[in-house]
Design an enzyme around this catalytic site. Structure first.
Site, PDB file in Angstrom:
ATOM      1  N   GLU A  42     -44.688  -6.233  27.956  1.00 29.15           N
ATOM      2  CA  GLU A  42     -45.074  -4.840  28.194  1.00 29.15           C
ATOM      3  C   GLU A  42     -44.777  -4.404  29.625  1.00 29.15           C
ATOM      4  O   GLU A  42     -44.382  -3.263  29.854  1.00 29.15           O
ATOM      5  CB  GLU A  42     -46.558  -4.629  27.868  1.00 29.15           C
ATOM      6  N   TYR A 125     -51.418   2.926  29.407  1.00 27.73           N
ATOM      7  CA  TYR A 125     -50.581   2.472  28.300  1.00 27.73           C
ATOM      8  C   TYR A 125     -50.662   0.953  28.112  1.00 27.73           C
ATOM      9  O   TYR A 125     -50.923   0.473  26.997  1.00 27.73           O
ATOM     10  CB  TYR A 125     -49.109   2.870  28.503  1.00 27.73           C
ATOM     11  N   ASP A 143     -47.222   5.835  24.432  1.00 28.05           N
ATOM     12  CA  ASP A 143     -46.081   5.727  25.342  1.00 28.05           C
ATOM     13  C   ASP A 143     -45.193   6.958  25.151  1.00 28.05           C
ATOM     14  O   ASP A 143     -45.559   7.895  24.443  1.00 28.05           O
ATOM     15  CB  ASP A 143     -45.312   4.430  25.080  1.00 28.05           C
TER      16      ASP A 143
END
Length: 353
Positions: A42, A125, A143
């Site tokens: 991520e 996020y 996102d």
DNA sequence: AATCCGGGGCG
DNA sequence: CGCCCAGGATT
């Protein structure tokens, strides 16, 4: 059938094999991915495409198989491994976060949104993504892809970033309690394939006729965004100092600002006072390293950063093996690929080759 | 809310 | 060439 179920069915039929995902067989058994893998992927995927991330992710996991190994790594080794991926503060925060996890959290990621967000490099996020994907928590993940999908599903007229709040509310309602992590990844896969910024493939979309923008036929209007500022062009001079054996003189950049803590060839500054016609070449050259005879290479190196274009003249000199200035080091042709050298300076080296 | 922070791929 | 991307930190 609920919309979330239709999307999960679509996701299962179009499953993409990515290095940070568990196999479909394991997923069917309820196996969750390693939080370390989820977190690393991520961070790398922030504003960065899947195709660019894959090889970096595999290399990082090979070099640092555990978060303990990453926490014990030298920061310069991490910056070297990150070189070329961009947004280098991510790499420094990655190291800080790993050390905090090991030193303050017993080697495990916090299992709350607030705990995750308190860590360096983890914002709204990424905290939600880790919670949903690694810990199976039913939280709303938002996102850029999901902003586009949700703003189309509900024809949200507010411009970003004001639209973020209503988008997150809608996403929270859509998110199912079963397989929330897969649902988030399904939304992102949908956004990167069918629900594209231009010419979305609505006929193939699992949200068939549940999308207000598709019904109205104005999908491409969403999400609404504020107009962007245009980028100025800055100028500068890069100095390529070459030793007889082909080694090149490098320096370490300051710890703050653009390309912080990364490597560079000696260069004049590119501050915004060197914009357009204000750039004075003679003044720039007065900052050339002393005692060397430079000659200008024909042509220029161009590079575009987030908020400006850069035009670089390249001046080259050759010298003995003596250090040409106090700070820096020689990087041989064998070493140069492993340096923490951002793309703009790789262009300079390649340009002068 | 605006600005700073990279780089590549795609139309 | 402009736009977009699995954003976060700072001001």
């Amino acid at each position: 059938m609920p919309q979330s179920t239709a999307l999960l069915d679509w996701y299962d039929r179009h499953h993409r094999d990515l290095p940070w995902r568990v196999s479909p067989a394991d997923a069917a058994l309820g196996v969750l991915p390693d939080p370390y893998h989820v977190w690393l992927s991520e961070i790398m995927l922030q504003q960065t495409t899947v195709g660019a991330v894959k090889s970096y992710f595999v290399a990082f996991l090979h070099t640092w198989p555990t978060i303990e190994a990453l926490a014990a790594a030298d920061e310069d080794d991490i910056l070297r491994a990150w070189a070329g991926l961009g947004y280098y503060s991510r790499a420094r925060n990655l190291h800080k976060c790993a050390r905090s996890i090991v030193a303050d959290h017993g080697g495990r990621f916090p299992q709350t949104i607030e705990g995750l967000k308190a860590l360096p490099g983890i914002g709204d996020y990424t905290a939600a993504a880790i919670a949903a994907i690694a810990f199976d928590m039913p939280v709303a993940v938002v996102d850029g892809n999901i902003e586009r999908i949700v703003s189309r599903l509900y024809r949200i007229a507010d411009a970003l970033p004001a639209a973020k709040k209503p988008i997150k509310q809608k996403m929270a309602i859509l998110t199912p309690s079963e397989r929330p992590g897969d649902f988030a990844q399904a939304m992102m896969d949908l956004g990167s394939s069918l629900c594209s910024p231009k010419k979305p493939a609505c006929v193939l979309c699992p949200f068939t006729s549940n999308c207000e923008a598709e019904m109205a036929g104005d999908m491409e209007r969403f999400p609404v965004k504020a107009p962007k500022k245009q980028k100025p062009t800055r100028r500068g001079v890069a100095f390529l100092i070459r030793r007889a054996d082909g080694a090149i003189w490098l320096q370490k950049r300051p710890a703050k600002g653009l390309l912080a803590s990364m490597a560079q060839v000696p260069t004049t500054d590119w501050s915004d006072k060197n914009t357009g016609e204000q750039f004075d070449l003679a003044t720039a050259l007065s900052h050339a390293p002393d005692g060397l005879k430079f000659h200008k290479k024909t042509g220029q190196v161009t590079h575009t950063f987030t908020h400006f274009h850069l035009l670089l003249d390249v001046y080259e000199a050759t010298t003995s093996h003596k250090a040409p200035m106090a700070d820096g080091w020689w990087s041989t042709p064998l070493d140069i690929n492993g340096e923490a050298l951002p793309t703009v300076f790789r262009k300079v080296v390649e340009f002068a080759a």
